[in-house]
Design a protein around this motif. Structure first.
Motif, short mmCIF file in Angstrom:
data_model
loop_
_atom_site.label_atom_id
_atom_site.label_comp_id
_atom_site.label_asym_id
_atom_site.label_seq_id
_atom_site.Cartn_x
_atom_site.Cartn_y
_atom_site.Cartn_z
N SER A 102 0.83 -1.21 0.00
CA SER A 102 0.00 0.00 0.00
C SER A 102 0.87 1.26 0.00
N ALA A 103 1.99 1.24 0.71
CA ALA A 103 2.89 2.42 0.72
C ALA A 103 3.48 2.65 -0.66
N GLU A 104 3.92 1.58 -1.31
CA GLU A 104 4.51 1.71 -2.64
C GLU A 104 3.45 2.10 -3.67
N LEU A 105 2.25 1.58 -3.51
CA LEU A 105 1.17 1.91 -4.44
C LEU A 105 0.85 3.41 -4.40
N ARG A 106 0.95 4.01 -3.22
CA ARG A 106 0.69 5.46 -3.10
C ARG A 106 1.70 6.27 -3.89
N LYS A 107 2.91 5.75 -4.05
CA LYS A 107 3.96 6.47 -4.80
C LYS A 107 3.84 6.25 -6.31
N ALA A 108 3.09 5.22 -6.70
CA ALA A 108 3.02 4.85 -8.12
C ALA A 108 2.32 5.93 -8.94
N ARG A 109 2.69 5.96 -10.19
CA ARG A 109 2.09 6.88 -11.15
C ARG A 109 1.16 6.06 -12.04
N LYS A 110 -0.03 6.55 -12.26
CA LYS A 110 -0.99 5.86 -13.14
C LYS A 110 -0.63 6.15 -14.59
N MET A 111 -0.52 5.08 -15.38
CA MET A 111 -0.19 5.22 -16.79
C MET A 111 -1.11 4.35 -17.62
N LYS A 112 -1.36 4.77 -18.84
CA LYS A 112 -2.17 3.98 -19.77
C LYS A 112 -1.27 2.96 -20.45
N PHE A 113 -1.74 1.71 -20.51
CA PHE A 113 -1.01 0.64 -21.16
C PHE A 113 -2.02 -0.29 -21.80
N GLY A 132 -4.72 0.33 -23.26
CA GLY A 132 -6.09 0.69 -22.93
C GLY A 132 -6.46 0.56 -21.46
N CYS A 133 -5.52 0.12 -20.64
CA CYS A 133 -5.79 -0.01 -19.19
C CYS A 133 -4.95 1.02 -18.44
N GLU A 134 -5.48 1.50 -17.35
CA GLU A 134 -4.71 2.38 -16.48
C GLU A 134 -4.07 1.51 -15.40
N ILE A 135 -2.72 1.54 -15.35
CA ILE A 135 -2.02 0.70 -14.39
C ILE A 135 -1.08 1.54 -13.53
N PRO A 136 -0.85 1.13 -12.29
CA PRO A 136 0.12 1.84 -11.46
C PRO A 136 1.54 1.40 -11.81
N VAL A 137 2.45 2.36 -11.94
CA VAL A 137 3.84 2.09 -12.29
C VAL A 137 4.73 2.66 -11.19
#
Length: 111
Positions: free
Chosen positions: A41-52, A54-59
């Motif tokens: 959850s801590a790392e997910l908060r730092k992730a940037r949402k990107m389109k890949f 056609g899906c939006e994924i956390p990077v």
């Protein structure tokens, strides 16, 4: 193996124990634990949402990827770390240039 079995049940082909190939040829590598980082959850908060595809994924940010590679230090990781460091250095340079340009425009206009 649950996620692998789910992928296989949807038509993927197993390539390695953590890698499947989807019907369109895309490879998906499942990672179950990442060494050297905080909680998911801590790392997910730092992730940037990107389109890949056609899906939006956390990077994850490169800084987090670098930290994990430094903690694991497999044979291939020193080379990856070198390229990550160079990319981060170039980003910092570009950000400084952009900040200077923005600052220069403000001073020229008197704002």
């Amino acid at each position: 193996m649950r996620v692998i079995n789910l992928a296989l049940g949807h038509g993927a082909t197993m390539v390695r124990n953590t890698v499947v190939e989807l019907s369109d040829g895309m490879l998906v590598n499942f990672i179950y634990a990442v060494t050297g980082l905080g909680t998911f959850s801590a790392e997910l908060r730092k992730a940037r949402k990107m389109k890949f595809h056609g899906c939006e994924i956390p990077v994850m940010p490169l800084e987090s990827i670098r930290k994990s590679k430094a903690a694991v230090m497999r044979d291939k990781d020193p080379a990856h770390i070198r390229y990550i460091d160079e990319t981060l250095r170039l980003r910092r340079m570009a950000n400084r240039r952009t900040a200077k340009q923005i600052g220069g425009r403000k001073s020229k206009t008197g704002k």
